[in-house]
Scaffold this motif. Structure first.
Motif, PDB file in Angstrom:
ATOM      1  N   ALA A 146       0.901  -1.092   0.058  1.00  0.00           N
ATOM      2  CA  ALA A 146       0.242   0.037   0.037  1.00  0.00           C
ATOM      3  C   ALA A 146       0.906   1.355  -0.171  1.00  0.00           C
ATOM      4  O   ALA A 146       0.588   2.140  -0.672  1.00  0.00           O
ATOM      5  N   SER A 147       2.065   1.307   0.736  1.00  0.00           N
ATOM      6  CA  SER A 147       3.099   2.483   1.030  1.00  0.00           C
ATOM      7  C   SER A 147       4.036   1.939   1.430  1.00  0.00           C
ATOM      8  O   SER A 147       4.324   0.841   2.252  1.00  0.00           O
ATOM      9  N   PRO A 148       5.236   2.928   1.383  1.00  0.00           N
ATOM     10  CA  PRO A 148       6.434   2.477   1.982  1.00  0.00           C
ATOM     11  C   PRO A 148       6.263   2.563   3.623  1.00  0.00           C
ATOM     12  O   PRO A 148       6.739   1.551   4.280  1.00  0.00           O
ATOM     13  N   LEU A 149       5.143   3.274   4.366  1.00  0.00           N
ATOM     14  CA  LEU A 149       5.066   3.089   5.437  1.00  0.00           C
ATOM     15  C   LEU A 149       4.223   1.760   6.098  1.00  0.00           C
ATOM     16  O   LEU A 149       4.833   1.168   7.047  1.00  0.00           O
ATOM     17  N   ASP A 150       3.288   1.396   5.231  1.00  0.00           N
ATOM     18  CA  ASP A 150       2.591  -0.068   5.296  1.00  0.00           C
ATOM     19  C   ASP A 150       3.685  -1.011   5.307  1.00  0.00           C
ATOM     20  O   ASP A 150       3.843  -2.037   6.168  1.00  0.00           O
ATOM     21  N   TYR A 151       4.681  -1.081   4.378  1.00  0.00           N
ATOM     22  CA  TYR A 151       5.635  -1.988   4.037  1.00  0.00           C
ATOM     23  C   TYR A 151       6.596  -1.966   5.343  1.00  0.00           C
ATOM     24  O   TYR A 151       6.936  -3.175   5.901  1.00  0.00           O
ATOM     25  N   TYR A 152       6.934  -0.901   5.902  1.00  0.00           N
ATOM     26  CA  TYR A 152       7.931  -0.674   6.958  1.00  0.00           C
ATOM     27  C   TYR A 152       7.242  -1.669   8.147  1.00  0.00           C
ATOM     28  O   TYR A 152       7.842  -2.332   9.028  1.00  0.00           O
ATOM     29  N   GLY A 153       5.964  -1.040   8.632  1.00  0.00           N
ATOM     30  CA  GLY A 153       5.155  -1.909   9.560  1.00  0.00           C
ATOM     31  C   GLY A 153       5.191  -3.220   9.427  1.00  0.00           C
ATOM     32  O   GLY A 153       5.132  -3.838  10.526  1.00  0.00           O
ATOM     33  N   TYR A 154       4.873  -3.667   8.285  1.00  0.00           N
ATOM     34  CA  TYR A 154       4.636  -5.052   8.087  1.00  0.00           C
ATOM     35  C   TYR A 154       5.972  -5.717   8.487  1.00  0.00           C
ATOM     36  O   TYR A 154       5.816  -6.997   9.022  1.00  0.00           O
ATOM     37  N   SER A 207       3.354   1.395  23.043  1.00  0.00           N
ATOM     38  CA  SER A 207       2.348   2.112  22.183  1.00  0.00           C
ATOM     39  C   SER A 207       2.979   2.346  20.766  1.00  0.00           C
ATOM     40  O   SER A 207       2.435   2.412  19.740  1.00  0.00           O
ATOM     41  N   LEU A 208       4.266   3.146  20.987  1.00  0.00           N
ATOM     42  CA  LEU A 208       4.900   3.713  19.712  1.00  0.00           C
ATOM     43  C   LEU A 208       5.206   2.152  19.035  1.00  0.00           C
ATOM     44  O   LEU A 208       5.161   2.710  17.673  1.00  0.00           O
ATOM     45  N   VAL A 209       5.733   1.458  19.257  1.00  0.00           N
ATOM     46  CA  VAL A 209       6.111   0.275  18.573  1.00  0.00           C
ATOM     47  C   VAL A 209       4.725   0.009  18.011  1.00  0.00           C
ATOM     48  O   VAL A 209       4.935  -0.486  16.469  1.00  0.00           O
ATOM     49  N   GLY A 210       3.578  -0.323  18.520  1.00  0.00           N
ATOM     50  CA  GLY A 210       2.280  -0.489  17.985  1.00  0.00           C
ATOM     51  C   GLY A 210       1.862   0.242  16.688  1.00  0.00           C
ATOM     52  O   GLY A 210       1.458  -0.003  15.642  1.00  0.00           O
ATOM     53  N   GLN A 211       2.080   1.384  17.063  1.00  0.00           N
ATOM     54  CA  GLN A 211       1.664   2.672  15.905  1.00  0.00           C
ATOM     55  C   GLN A 211       2.458   2.400  14.755  1.00  0.00           C
ATOM     56  O   GLN A 211       1.909   2.860  13.719  1.00  0.00           O
ATOM     57  N   ILE A 212       3.959   2.141  14.826  1.00  0.00           N
ATOM     58  CA  ILE A 212       4.414   2.205  13.710  1.00  0.00           C
ATOM     59  C   ILE A 212       4.122   0.525  12.965  1.00  0.00           C
ATOM     60  O   ILE A 212       4.046   0.760  11.826  1.00  0.00           O
ATOM     61  N   GLU A 213       3.898  -0.200  13.883  1.00  0.00           N
ATOM     62  CA  GLU A 213       3.682  -1.643  13.203  1.00  0.00           C
ATOM     63  C   GLU A 213       2.292  -1.552  12.330  1.00  0.00           C
ATOM     64  O   GLU A 213       2.072  -2.139  11.421  1.00  0.00           O
ATOM     65  N   THR A 214       1.513  -0.520  12.663  1.00  0.00           N
ATOM     66  CA  THR A 214       0.137  -0.211  12.143  1.00  0.00           C
ATOM     67  C   THR A 214       0.141   0.933  11.461  1.00  0.00           C
ATOM     68  O   THR A 214      -1.027   1.329  10.631  1.00  0.00           O
ATOM     69  N   ALA A 215       1.187   1.551  10.653  1.00  0.00           N
ATOM     70  CA  ALA A 215       1.478   2.538   9.952  1.00  0.00           C
ATOM     71  C   ALA A 215       0.757   3.794  10.333  1.00  0.00           C
ATOM     72  O   ALA A 215       0.150   4.637   9.371  1.00  0.00           O
ATOM     73  N   ARG A 216       0.734   4.072  11.904  1.00  0.00           N
ATOM     74  CA  ARG A 216       0.001   5.278  12.252  1.00  0.00           C
ATOM     75  C   ARG A 216       1.003   6.310  12.756  1.00  0.00           C
ATOM     76  O   ARG A 216       0.755   7.374  13.147  1.00  0.00           O
ATOM     77  N   LYS A 217       2.260   5.812  12.709  1.00  0.00           N
ATOM     78  CA  LYS A 217       3.442   6.640  13.347  1.00  0.00           C
ATOM     79  C   LYS A 217       4.604   6.306  12.406  1.00  0.00           C
ATOM     80  O   LYS A 217       4.717   5.222  11.762  1.00  0.00           O
ATOM     81  N   VAL A 218       5.297   7.608  11.849  1.00  0.00           N
ATOM     82  CA  VAL A 218       6.314   7.315  10.987  1.00  0.00           C
ATOM     83  C   VAL A 218       7.693   7.026  11.972  1.00  0.00           C
ATOM     84  O   VAL A 218       7.977   7.753  13.041  1.00  0.00           O
TER      85      VAL A 218
END
Length: 282
Positions: free
Chosen positions: A11-19, A44-55
């Motif tokens: 979907a996006s580089p951010l989604d790929y990173y989280g995945y 919480s931060l780890v979770g936000q990054i994993e779900t593409a909600r935080k850069v």
């Protein structure tokens, strides 16, 4: 049972990173909290990054690479993530910066992005829109990592003297920004010159521009408008802008004289003011 958010890595580089972060964490047998404790971040931060909600930041990526033994995967991916957070019209420019062997820039009104401090960048980017400003600042600062490469580009930065006096973010922010410019004096690959007011009419009165040169590819000139960028490899345009830049460099103060002027402005305009009792004055 809690539903786990499933990302589409395409979907996006951010989604790929989280995945990939989640995949590597689970392969290591760690919970989000355990990984956060190891890295020094919250679960919480780890979770936000994993779900593409935080850069993610480059620092987070470096720590995660070590903790998860990824072979540098996340540090490579974060470059793409950061670039994707830039305005769409500027993402191509970030690619040019990353590939260039030499960059020549002229800026009239402010300090160039490749030389900005975090506080200065935040003041610039937040002046009109404070939405996700921290992520946008991180994306801008990530561009400066080109100077950490084994073969960084040679960077010539000419600033109008006006950029030193345009008080962005307050006196403290400006002092920190000018201190950063002075700290670059010892780096032979980053050269900062000031075009003084006394230079009068000059060859870039039409505005700021950047010139990118490469080992193999043709040079590119980049100019910018409101919300739009204009790169061109037209040979005539590149030739004319190269000549303009040569004249600017000749009209600007020398590297030593530029540093002296920056230091003078920093001390006289942004230095800590003290009262008769010796205490700092707000």
């Amino acid at each position: 049972m809690t539903q786990i958010n499933t990302l589409d890595p395409g979907a996006s580089p951010l989604d790929y990173y989280g995945y990939e972060l989640r995949r590597c964490r689970e392969a290591a047998g760690l919970t989000q909290k355990q990984l956060g404790d190891i890295l020094g971040y919250t679960s919480s931060l780890v979770g936000q990054i994993e779900t593409a909600r935080k850069v993610p930041t480059p620092e987070f990526s470096e720590r995660a690479d070590v903790a998860l033994d990824t072979g540098g995967l996340l540090s490579r991916l974060v470059t793409l993530v950061m670039r994707s957070q830039l305005p769409a019209y500027f993402q191509h420019v970030a690619e040019l910066e990353a590939r260039a062997s030499e960059i020549c820039s002229f800026q009239i009104h402010m300090i160039l992005g490749l030389l900005q401090t975090k506080a200065y960048a935040k003041a610039v980017l937040g002046s009109l829109d404070a939405t996700n400003v921290d992520d946008r600042v991180a994306a801008r600062l990530a561009r400066q990592r080109i100077f950490e490469k084994d073969e960084p580009p040679v960077y010539w930065a000419i600033l109008s003297e006006a950029a030193l006096y345009q008080e962005i973010g307050g006196a403290g922010v400006m002092r920190g920004q000018l201190l950063k410019l002075l700290a670059l004096e010892v780096n032979p690959r980053i050269n900062v010159q000031v075009l003084p007011f006394k230079a009068g009419a000059h060859t870039a009165l039409q505005g700021s521009f950047d010139l990118y040169r490469f080992e193999q590819d043709p040079a590119i000139v980049y100019t910018e408008g409101y919300g739009s960028g204009h790169p061109t490899a037209n040979r005539a345009t590149v030739r004319k802008c190269s000549l303009r830049y040569d004249h600017l460099r000749a009209a600007a103060l020398s590297l030593k004289e530029s540093a002296e002027l920056i230091r003078h402005v920093m001390e006289e305009r942004y230095g800590e003011q003290r009262g008769a009792d010796g205490d700092p004055v707000a």
